[in-house]
Scaffold this motif. Structure first.
Motif, PDB file in Angstrom:
ATOM      1  N   MET A   1       5.131  22.314 -12.531  1.00 24.85           N
ATOM      2  CA  MET A   1       5.490  23.602 -11.927  1.00 24.85           C
ATOM      3  C   MET A   1       5.998  24.547 -13.007  1.00 24.85           C
ATOM      4  SD  MET A   1       5.479  25.020  -8.962  1.00 24.85           S
ATOM      5  CE  MET A   1       5.357  23.550  -7.975  1.00 24.85           C
ATOM      6  N   SER A   2       5.529  25.771 -12.979  1.00 25.09           N
ATOM      7  CA  SER A   2       5.920  26.714 -14.013  1.00 25.09           C
ATOM      8  C   SER A   2       7.368  27.139 -13.840  1.00 25.09           C
ATOM      9  CB  SER A   2       5.020  27.955 -13.954  1.00 25.09           C
ATOM     10  OG  SER A   2       5.277  28.689 -12.774  1.00 25.09           O
ATOM     11  N   LYS A   3       7.988  27.563 -14.929  1.00 26.41           N
ATOM     12  CA  LYS A   3       9.398  27.969 -14.884  1.00 26.41           C
ATOM     13  C   LYS A   3       9.588  29.178 -13.983  1.00 26.41           C
ATOM     14  CE  LYS A   3      13.376  29.005 -17.807  1.00 26.41           C
ATOM     15  NZ  LYS A   3      13.816  30.156 -17.048  1.00 26.41           N
ATOM     16  N   VAL A   4       8.625  30.142 -14.011  1.00 25.69           N
ATOM     17  CA  VAL A   4       8.760  31.336 -13.179  1.00 25.69           C
ATOM     18  C   VAL A   4       8.855  30.947 -11.716  1.00 25.69           C
ATOM     19  CG1 VAL A   4       7.630  33.450 -12.427  1.00 25.69           C
ATOM     20  CG2 VAL A   4       7.612  32.836 -14.834  1.00 25.69           C
ATOM     21  N   LYS A   5       7.921  30.107 -11.264  1.00 26.19           N
ATOM     22  CA  LYS A   5       7.935  29.720  -9.867  1.00 26.19           C
ATOM     23  C   LYS A   5       9.171  28.896  -9.521  1.00 26.19           C
ATOM     24  CE  LYS A   5       5.428  30.378  -7.130  1.00 26.19           C
ATOM     25  NZ  LYS A   5       5.504  31.484  -6.172  1.00 26.19           N
ATOM     26  N   ARG A   6       9.581  27.990 -10.399  1.00 19.35           N
ATOM     27  CA  ARG A   6      10.715  27.117 -10.130  1.00 19.35           C
ATOM     28  C   ARG A   6      12.002  27.927  -9.964  1.00 19.35           C
ATOM     29  NH1 ARG A   6       9.920  23.865 -14.020  1.00 19.35           N
ATOM     30  NH2 ARG A   6      11.367  24.749 -15.530  1.00 19.35           N
ATOM     31  N   ARG A 262       2.532  41.456  -5.963  1.00 20.01           N
ATOM     32  CA  ARG A 262       3.148  41.310  -4.650  1.00 20.01           C
ATOM     33  C   ARG A 262       2.935  39.947  -3.979  1.00 20.01           C
ATOM     34  NH1 ARG A 262       2.221  44.695  -0.606  1.00 20.01           N
ATOM     35  NH2 ARG A 262       4.392  44.990  -0.055  1.00 20.01           N
ATOM     36  N   PRO A 263       1.796  39.258  -4.205  1.00 26.46           N
ATOM     37  CA  PRO A 263       1.680  37.928  -3.605  1.00 26.46           C
ATOM     38  C   PRO A 263       2.772  36.954  -4.034  1.00 26.46           C
ATOM     39  CG  PRO A 263      -0.477  38.711  -4.272  1.00 26.46           C
ATOM     40  CD  PRO A 263       0.523  39.689  -4.830  1.00 26.46           C
ATOM     41  N   LEU A 264       3.462  37.248  -5.134  1.00 25.86           N
ATOM     42  CA  LEU A 264       4.534  36.372  -5.598  1.00 25.86           C
ATOM     43  C   LEU A 264       5.911  36.833  -5.132  1.00 25.86           C
ATOM     44  CD1 LEU A 264       3.360  35.643  -9.251  1.00 25.86           C
ATOM     45  CD2 LEU A 264       2.801  34.442  -7.129  1.00 25.86           C
ATOM     46  N   TYR A 268       2.664  36.023   3.592  1.00 24.56           N
ATOM     47  CA  TYR A 268       1.845  36.551   4.688  1.00 24.56           C
ATOM     48  C   TYR A 268       1.401  35.379   5.547  1.00 24.56           C
ATOM     49  CZ  TYR A 268      -2.051  38.938   7.081  1.00 24.56           C
ATOM     50  OH  TYR A 268      -2.903  39.458   8.023  1.00 24.56           O
ATOM     51  N   VAL A 269       1.723  35.438   6.850  1.00 27.07           N
ATOM     52  CA  VAL A 269       1.409  34.345   7.771  1.00 27.07           C
ATOM     53  C   VAL A 269       0.525  34.882   8.889  1.00 27.07           C
ATOM     54  CG1 VAL A 269       2.352  32.594   9.316  1.00 27.07           C
ATOM     55  CG2 VAL A 269       3.624  33.262   7.261  1.00 27.07           C
ATOM     56  N   THR A 270      -0.606  34.227   9.119  1.00 33.68           N
ATOM     57  CA  THR A 270      -1.504  34.652  10.187  1.00 33.68           C
ATOM     58  C   THR A 270      -1.005  34.141  11.537  1.00 33.68           C
ATOM     59  OG1 THR A 270      -2.972  32.712  10.243  1.00 33.68           O
ATOM     60  CG2 THR A 270      -3.398  34.377   8.530  1.00 33.68           C
ATOM     61  N   ALA A 271      -1.635  34.617  12.606  1.00 36.88           N
ATOM     62  CA  ALA A 271      -1.247  34.188  13.949  1.00 36.88           C
ATOM     63  C   ALA A 271      -1.501  32.707  14.174  1.00 36.88           C
ATOM     64  CB  ALA A 271      -2.003  35.020  14.990  1.00 36.88           C
ATOM     65  N   ASN A 272      -2.352  32.109  13.353  1.00 39.03           N
ATOM     66  CA  ASN A 272      -2.614  30.674  13.428  1.00 39.03           C
ATOM     67  C   ASN A 272      -1.786  29.868  12.433  1.00 39.03           C
ATOM     68  OD1 ASN A 272      -5.232  29.867  15.254  1.00 39.03           O
ATOM     69  ND2 ASN A 272      -5.322  31.998  14.576  1.00 39.03           N
ATOM     70  N   GLY A 273      -0.867  30.548  11.750  1.00 36.01           N
ATOM     71  CA  GLY A 273       0.048  29.853  10.857  1.00 36.01           C
ATOM     72  C   GLY A 273      -0.412  29.712   9.424  1.00 36.01           C
ATOM     73  N   ASN A 274      -1.605  30.180   9.097  1.00 37.22           N
ATOM     74  CA  ASN A 274      -2.085  30.074   7.725  1.00 37.22           C
ATOM     75  C   ASN A 274      -1.372  31.072   6.823  1.00 37.22           C
ATOM     76  OD1 ASN A 274      -4.020  27.957   7.894  1.00 37.22           O
ATOM     77  ND2 ASN A 274      -5.427  29.354   8.929  1.00 37.22           N
ATOM     78  N   VAL A 275      -1.009  30.638   5.633  1.00 40.36           N
ATOM     79  CA  VAL A 275      -0.355  31.495   4.649  1.00 40.36           C
ATOM     80  C   VAL A 275      -1.403  31.995   3.667  1.00 40.36           C
ATOM     81  CG1 VAL A 275       1.382  31.608   2.813  1.00 40.36           C
ATOM     82  CG2 VAL A 275       1.821  30.244   4.877  1.00 40.36           C
ATOM     83  N   LEU A 276      -1.464  33.327   3.494  1.00 38.20           N
ATOM     84  CA  LEU A 276      -2.445  33.968   2.616  1.00 38.20           C
ATOM     85  C   LEU A 276      -1.709  34.722   1.508  1.00 38.20           C
ATOM     86  CD1 LEU A 276      -4.848  35.475   5.323  1.00 38.20           C
ATOM     87  CD2 LEU A 276      -4.846  33.163   4.358  1.00 38.20           C
ATOM     88  N   PRO A 277      -2.416  35.112   0.431  1.00 38.18           N
ATOM     89  CA  PRO A 277      -1.748  35.831  -0.667  1.00 38.18           C
ATOM     90  C   PRO A 277      -1.086  37.132  -0.239  1.00 38.18           C
ATOM     91  CG  PRO A 277      -3.857  34.979  -1.411  1.00 38.18           C
ATOM     92  CD  PRO A 277      -3.804  34.741   0.063  1.00 38.18           C
ATOM     93  N   CYS A 278      -1.734  37.908   0.618  1.00 41.10           N
ATOM     94  CA  CYS A 278      -1.156  39.177   1.069  1.00 41.10           C
ATOM     95  C   CYS A 278      -2.025  39.748   2.174  1.00 41.10           C
ATOM     96  CB  CYS A 278      -1.021  40.170  -0.086  1.00 41.10           C
ATOM     97  SG  CYS A 278      -2.602  40.845  -0.642  1.00 41.10           S
ATOM     98  N   CYS A 279      -1.680  40.949   2.632  1.00 40.45           N
ATOM     99  CA  CYS A 279      -2.338  41.515   3.805  1.00 40.45           C
ATOM    100  C   CYS A 279      -3.768  41.974   3.550  1.00 40.45           C
ATOM    101  CB  CYS A 279      -1.512  42.658   4.376  1.00 40.45           C
ATOM    102  SG  CYS A 279      -1.277  44.052   3.250  1.00 40.45           S
ATOM    103  N   ILE A 280      -4.156  42.214   2.294  1.00 38.41           N
ATOM    104  CA  ILE A 280      -5.532  42.649   2.054  1.00 38.41           C
ATOM    105  C   ILE A 280      -6.479  41.482   1.819  1.00 38.41           C
ATOM    106  CG2 ILE A 280      -4.714  44.823   1.040  1.00 38.41           C
ATOM    107  CD1 ILE A 280      -5.833  43.775  -1.658  1.00 38.41           C
ATOM    108  N   SER A 281      -5.938  40.284   1.624  1.00 39.11           N
ATOM    109  CA  SER A 281      -6.805  39.154   1.268  1.00 39.11           C
ATOM    110  C   SER A 281      -7.864  38.818   2.313  1.00 39.11           C
ATOM    111  CB  SER A 281      -5.959  37.922   0.934  1.00 39.11           C
ATOM    112  OG  SER A 281      -5.027  37.623   1.938  1.00 39.11           O
ATOM    113  N   GLU A 311       1.151  27.923  -7.078  1.00 44.78           N
ATOM    114  CA  GLU A 311       1.236  27.875  -8.536  1.00 44.78           C
ATOM    115  C   GLU A 311      -0.083  28.336  -9.158  1.00 44.78           C
ATOM    116  OE1 GLU A 311       2.531  24.854 -12.158  1.00 44.78           O
ATOM    117  OE2 GLU A 311       1.973  24.035 -10.203  1.00 44.78           O
ATOM    118  N   ASN A 312      -1.202  27.918  -8.580  1.00 49.05           N
ATOM    119  CA  ASN A 312      -2.506  28.358  -9.079  1.00 49.05           C
ATOM    120  C   ASN A 312      -2.675  29.864  -8.919  1.00 49.05           C
ATOM    121  OD1 ASN A 312      -3.206  25.741  -9.744  1.00 49.05           O
ATOM    122  ND2 ASN A 312      -4.281  25.351  -7.824  1.00 49.05           N
TER     123      ASN A 312
END
Length: 337
Positions: A1-6, A262-264, A268-281, A311-312
């Motif tokens: 895991m990268s230091k930024v994310k940690r 902004r994705p970091l 962003y959570v869809t009505a089905n619970g999926n997490v996406l990078p942001c609203c335009i994805s 992380e990716n």
């Protein structure tokens, strides 16, 4: 895991689709092509379960794909978030914004509602939104603002949004005038988003974007800016940009996240619970499964946020645009849908 994310804490900003159902099929929306997921509402219970995992939550956008006013639990969802002192807003097409919804939203404590209109006339509205509801929406907004004036209340704040395309940009000056006639003091020009790996659908195509020095768009935007200034209306672009930045000199690269931090900084959570990078994805690729970072009904937000897929994503974003450990961000945010 990268230091930024940690070092990063869980996000303070959440986008959540209270529903992915809609009463329109606008030609710039993915629903015109067909939704990626089954129709579904987020329940109040689910919303509480999700947001309870974000202790530092400051702002919640109750929209994504779909019309929030189709979720009957929306006032209770807003009321719950306001009890946590969270700033709450959503985009709406305004068709259902009648007296009942007006009272429900105001009593719940909604901070802001953004009305997506995309036209200055009923003809232009029907062309891009396939609907005859333009006059009804205008009357809804006038009634809403008149009631606020009588009650001497300022919230929720209303603004008008215009999705700029080569086909409707000629209506932008009229859109400014319409805002003044309704009594709305803030308008936004929104950039067209389209598939990076497919020819697209409706007006969501690279050929329909506002092209710099090609279709007269720059002159129309400048004229609209001058009109807005003269009428005392704030004229902005979505996100951190200015209206002229909605023009595109060339097609976007096929990695739409590399210039955006902004994705970091949000989830962003869809009505089905999926997490996406942001609203335009959902609007940017036909490979929907490739942008799913996790599911809130299967894993905790912390597990998703610190997982390998996030992380990716972080590693794919240019280093100068990444937030630092304190949560500060770079300067290349591109949208605020």
């Amino acid at each position: 895991m990268s230091k930024v994310k940690r070092d990063l804490k869980l996000p303070k900003v959440l986008y959540i689709e209270t529903t992915n159902r809609c009463n329109l099929r606008c030609k710039g929306c993915i629903l015109y092509r067909g939704n990626w997921e089954p129709d579904r509402n987020i329940s109040l219970e689910e919303l509480i379960r999700i947001t309870d995992q974000l202790p530092d939550l400051e702002q919640v956008y109750l929209h994504g794909i779909g019309e929030p006013l189709l979720n009957k639990e929306l006032p209770e969802i807003i009321r719950h978030l306001k009890r946590r002192n969270v700033y709450v807003l959503f985009n709406s097409n305004g068709i259902l914004l009648d007296e009942r919804w007006r009272d429900g939203l105001m009593n719940a404590g909604l901070d802001e509602s953004r009305i997506s209109l995309d036209a200055a006339s009923s003809e232009g509205y029907k062309k891009i939104r396939s609907s005859n509801n333009f006059d009804q929406i205008v009357e809804n907004l006038k009634s809403f603002l008149l009631f606020q004036k009588k009650q001497q209340v300022a919230l929720p704040k209303l603004s008008l949004w215009f999705l700029g395309t080569a086909g409707n940009i000629a209506e932008l000056p009229g859109f400014v005038q319409l805002a003044a006639e309704i009594g709305i003091g803030e308008i936004y020009l929104q950039r067209l988003v389209y598939f990076q790996d497919n020819e697209g659908y409706g007006v969501a195509r690279g050929t329909k974007t506002l092209q710099e020095s090609v279709d007269g768009s720059s002159d129309l935007i400048k004229k609209s800016q001058d009109m807005a200034a003269g009428l005392g209306i704030r004229f902005n672009a979505s996100g951190l940009g200015q209206p002229m930045e909605s023009l595109q000199a060339e097609a976007r690269a096929k990695s739409p996240w590399r210039n955006c931090y902004r994705p970091l900084t949000l989830m962003y959570v869809t009505a089905n619970g999926n997490v996406l990078p942001c609203c335009i994805s959902p609007f940017a690729t036909v490979d929907f499964s490739s942008i799913i970072l996790g599911n809130v009904f299967a894993n905790s937000l912390e597990e998703i946020w610190t997982g390998s897929k996030y992380e990716n994503l972080e590693n794919s974003i240019k280093p100068q645009n990444r937030p630092n450990a304190a949560g500060d961000a770079g300067s290349n945010g591109v949208c605020d849908g």
